[in-house]
Scaffold this active site. Structure first.
Site, PDB file in Angstrom:
ATOM      1  N   GLY A  76      44.907  12.803  68.732  1.00 46.66           N
ATOM      2  CA  GLY A  76      45.384  14.041  69.350  1.00 46.66           C
ATOM      3  C   GLY A  76      46.806  13.869  69.818  1.00 46.66           C
ATOM      4  N   ARG A  77      46.985  13.909  71.144  1.00 50.58           N
ATOM      5  CA  ARG A  77      48.317  13.815  71.745  1.00 50.58           C
ATOM      6  C   ARG A  77      49.237  14.907  71.201  1.00 50.58           C
ATOM      7  NH1 ARG A  77      47.722   7.805  71.038  1.00 50.58           N
ATOM      8  NH2 ARG A  77      47.354   6.954  73.111  1.00 50.58           N
ATOM      9  N   HIS A  78      48.735  16.106  71.241  1.00 48.59           N
ATOM     10  CA  HIS A  78      49.556  17.259  70.859  1.00 48.59           C
ATOM     11  C   HIS A  78      48.962  18.521  71.474  1.00 48.59           C
ATOM     12  CE1 HIS A  78      46.539  17.120  67.488  1.00 48.59           C
ATOM     13  NE2 HIS A  78      46.445  18.387  67.841  1.00 48.59           N
ATOM     14  N   ALA A  79      49.735  19.602  71.405  1.00 54.02           N
ATOM     15  CA  ALA A  79      49.255  20.929  71.803  1.00 54.02           C
ATOM     16  C   ALA A  79      49.531  21.874  70.637  1.00 54.02           C
ATOM     17  CB  ALA A  79      49.986  21.393  73.063  1.00 54.02           C
ATOM     18  N   ARG A  96      46.020  17.922  74.279  1.00 56.90           N
ATOM     19  CA  ARG A  96      44.719  17.264  74.231  1.00 56.90           C
ATOM     20  C   ARG A  96      44.798  15.851  73.675  1.00 56.90           C
ATOM     21  NH1 ARG A  96      43.585  20.829  70.116  1.00 56.90           N
ATOM     22  NH2 ARG A  96      44.816  22.197  71.420  1.00 56.90           N
TER      23      ARG A  96
END
Ligand code: TYD
Length: 161
Positions: free
Chosen positions: A71-74, A119
């Site tokens: 993840g580590r993105h929006a 997230r």
């Protein structure tokens, strides 16, 4: 929810979305499950009825080792429903002001993640499988992969929470 008796499902979702925005952003859903004692269980989601959007894309992540974080993105506009169909995965949802943690370890539960949420997904068990129902086709330009950029957009009111 007897208050909602007879009210169309799409309206219930709109109300739930507004309240989930007011109360925070997490919206964990218990799905309808068909169980037969000898045959196991079957879970089903119907667009606009069981989940608050019509999905255009389904994808799943598998073969991931315990401890891995993805993840580590929006997303600018994408809405998703996350379901751990096998194993256990911790989801962190960050709206730029606060974080919420959910452990998905029940295939009959889905976590709704709306737009503008940073997230991360941490695998708590080898080979857990994350199934995602997404409101749009894949579009890399909808991703925000830089946390500073995400915070800048939150502060600018890009998502008008
Ligand atoms: P990404 O969404 O970043 O995965 P995760 O959030 O699980 O870490 O996607 C990983 C890679 O896969 C990225 O290069 C984009 C690609 N991808 C597609 O081509 N189509 C898709 O529908 C998805 C979800 C990802």
């Amino acid at each position: 929810m007897c208050l909602f008796y007879g009210v169309p499902q799409s309206f219930k979702w709109r109300v739930l979305k507004v309240f989930s925005r007011r109360l925070g952003f997490k919206c964990e859903l218990k799905t309808k499950k068909a169980e037969s004692p000898d045959l196991g269980s079957l879970v089903f989601f119907e667009a606009d009825r069981d989940i608050p959007f019509a999905f255009k894309r389904v994808y799943y992540t598998y073969g991931v080792k315990e401890g891995v974080i993805r993840g580590r993105h929006a997303h600018k506009a994408l809405e998703q429903l996350l379901i751990c169909v096998y194993g256990a995965i911790e989801i962190t949802c960050d709206d730029g002001e606060k974080k919420e943690y959910s452990v998905l370890n029940d295939p009959s539960r889905g976590l709704y993640v709306g737009k503008g949420i940073w997230r991360t997904m941490k695998w708590l068990k080898d080979d857990s499988v994350l199934l995602v129902l997404a409101s749009e086709y894949y579009d890399e330009s909808d991703y925000i992969r830089d946390y500073d950029e995400f915070i800048r957009l939150v502060k600018e009111g890009y998502w008008k929470r």
